[in-house]
Design a protein around this motif. Sequence first.
Motif, PDB file in Angstrom:
ATOM      1  N   LYS A   1     128.904 -29.499  74.035  1.00 19.80           N
ATOM      2  CA  LYS A   1     128.337 -28.642  75.085  1.00 19.80           C
ATOM      3  C   LYS A   1     127.542 -29.442  76.101  1.00 19.80           C
ATOM      4  O   LYS A   1     127.510 -29.102  77.282  1.00 19.80           O
ATOM      5  N   LYS A   2     126.907 -30.525  75.657  1.00 19.72           N
ATOM      6  CA  LYS A   2     126.156 -31.373  76.578  1.00 19.72           C
ATOM      7  C   LYS A   2     127.073 -32.083  77.559  1.00 19.72           C
ATOM      8  O   LYS A   2     126.692 -32.388  78.685  1.00 19.72           O
ATOM      9  N   LEU A   3     128.301 -32.363  77.123  1.00 18.31           N
ATOM     10  CA  LEU A   3     129.251 -33.109  77.959  1.00 18.31           C
ATOM     11  C   LEU A   3     129.972 -32.210  78.956  1.00 18.31           C
ATOM     12  O   LEU A   3     130.455 -32.687  79.982  1.00 18.31           O
ATOM     13  N   LEU A   4     130.081 -30.908  78.652  1.00 17.47           N
ATOM     14  CA  LEU A   4     130.838 -29.993  79.510  1.00 17.47           C
ATOM     15  C   LEU A   4     130.001 -29.510  80.683  1.00 17.47           C
ATOM     16  O   LEU A   4     128.782 -29.683  80.680  1.00 17.47           O
ATOM     17  N   PRO A   5     130.625 -28.877  81.689  1.00 14.06           N
ATOM     18  CA  PRO A   5     129.883 -28.381  82.846  1.00 14.06           C
ATOM     19  C   PRO A   5     128.753 -27.450  82.400  1.00 14.06           C
ATOM     20  O   PRO A   5     128.942 -26.615  81.545  1.00 14.06           O
ATOM     21  N   GLY A   6     127.601 -27.619  82.982  1.00 11.80           N
ATOM     22  CA  GLY A   6     126.446 -26.818  82.604  1.00 11.80           C
ATOM     23  C   GLY A   6     125.502 -27.578  81.700  1.00 11.80           C
ATOM     24  O   GLY A   6     124.314 -27.340  81.695  1.00 11.80           O
ATOM     25  N   GLY A   7     126.043 -28.496  80.914  1.00 12.93           N
ATOM     26  CA  GLY A   7     125.236 -29.373  80.078  1.00 12.93           C
ATOM     27  C   GLY A   7     124.351 -28.660  79.090  1.00 12.93           C
ATOM     28  O   GLY A   7     124.716 -27.659  78.491  1.00 12.93           O
ATOM     29  N   ALA A   8     123.138 -29.149  78.926  1.00 15.72           N
ATOM     30  CA  ALA A   8     122.215 -28.627  77.926  1.00 15.72           C
ATOM     31  C   ALA A   8     121.645 -27.256  78.323  1.00 15.72           C
ATOM     32  O   ALA A   8     121.083 -26.562  77.496  1.00 15.72           O
ATOM     33  N   GLY A   9     121.806 -26.878  79.584  1.00 11.96           N
ATOM     34  CA  GLY A   9     121.255 -25.603  80.056  1.00 11.96           C
ATOM     35  C   GLY A   9     121.938 -24.386  79.457  1.00 11.96           C
ATOM     36  O   GLY A   9     121.411 -23.310  79.484  1.00 11.96           O
ATOM     37  N   ARG A  10     123.180 -24.569  78.943  1.00 14.02           N
ATOM     38  CA  ARG A  10     123.921 -23.422  78.403  1.00 14.02           C
ATOM     39  C   ARG A  10     123.871 -23.380  76.923  1.00 14.02           C
ATOM     40  O   ARG A  10     123.800 -24.294  76.232  1.00 14.02           O
TER      41      ARG A  10
ATOM     42  N   MET B   1     117.208 -35.517  93.462  1.00 17.31           N
ATOM     43  CA  MET B   1     117.873 -35.956  92.239  1.00 17.31           C
ATOM     44  C   MET B   1     119.318 -35.441  92.241  1.00 17.31           C
ATOM     45  O   MET B   1     119.553 -34.238  92.419  1.00 17.31           O
ATOM     46  N   PRO B   2     120.303 -36.317  92.048  1.00 14.69           N
ATOM     47  CA  PRO B   2     121.700 -35.846  92.055  1.00 14.69           C
ATOM     48  C   PRO B   2     122.041 -35.034  90.809  1.00 14.69           C
ATOM     49  O   PRO B   2     121.369 -35.132  89.786  1.00 14.69           O
ATOM     50  N   LYS B   3     123.076 -34.240  90.938  1.00 14.89           N
ATOM     51  CA  LYS B   3     123.526 -33.425  89.807  1.00 14.89           C
ATOM     52  C   LYS B   3     124.126 -34.313  88.735  1.00 14.89           C
ATOM     53  O   LYS B   3     124.678 -35.368  89.031  1.00 14.89           O
ATOM     54  N   MET B   4     124.036 -33.854  87.481  1.00 17.52           N
ATOM     55  CA  MET B   4     124.679 -34.572  86.379  1.00 17.52           C
ATOM     56  C   MET B   4     126.179 -34.276  86.416  1.00 17.52           C
ATOM     57  O   MET B   4     126.580 -33.152  86.704  1.00 17.52           O
ATOM     58  N   LYS B   5     126.977 -35.292  86.132  1.00 19.18           N
ATOM     59  CA  LYS B   5     128.417 -35.089  86.128  1.00 19.18           C
ATOM     60  C   LYS B   5     128.895 -34.683  84.736  1.00 19.18           C
ATOM     61  O   LYS B   5     128.332 -35.109  83.735  1.00 19.18           O
ATOM     62  N   SER B   6     129.945 -33.858  84.709  1.00 19.78           N
ATOM     63  CA  SER B   6     130.571 -33.470  83.444  1.00 19.78           C
ATOM     64  C   SER B   6     131.367 -34.655  82.919  1.00 19.78           C
ATOM     65  O   SER B   6     131.854 -35.474  83.691  1.00 19.78           O
ATOM     66  N   HIS B   7     131.524 -34.734  81.620  1.00 22.06           N
ATOM     67  CA  HIS B   7     132.300 -35.803  80.995  1.00 22.06           C
ATOM     68  C   HIS B   7     133.783 -35.500  81.185  1.00 22.06           C
ATOM     69  O   HIS B   7     134.279 -34.475  80.712  1.00 22.06           O
ATOM     70  N   SER B   8     134.489 -36.388  81.872  1.00 20.02           N
ATOM     71  CA  SER B   8     135.893 -36.126  82.220  1.00 20.02           C
ATOM     72  C   SER B   8     136.765 -35.964  80.980  1.00 20.02           C
ATOM     73  O   SER B   8     137.656 -35.108  80.949  1.00 20.02           O
TER      74      SER B   8
END
Length: 68
Positions: A59-68, A1-8
Amino acid sequence: MPKMKSHSGAKKRFKKTSTGKLRGRHAYSSHILEKKSPKRKRRMARPVEISDNDSKKVKKLLPGGAGR
């Protein structure tokens, strides 16, 4: 499964502080500036803390997503 991308767009607009809070541009600061006082415009130039309701979405859109 590819990594999720951050929202630019979110990457460019928001910064995460060392304590985990989010900072971003002040609302209402880009147009209809003639009627706003200089003091008000100066305060709007500084970044402001994002509200809790909005920060959950951002926070969901930034690097790390929902995990942080």
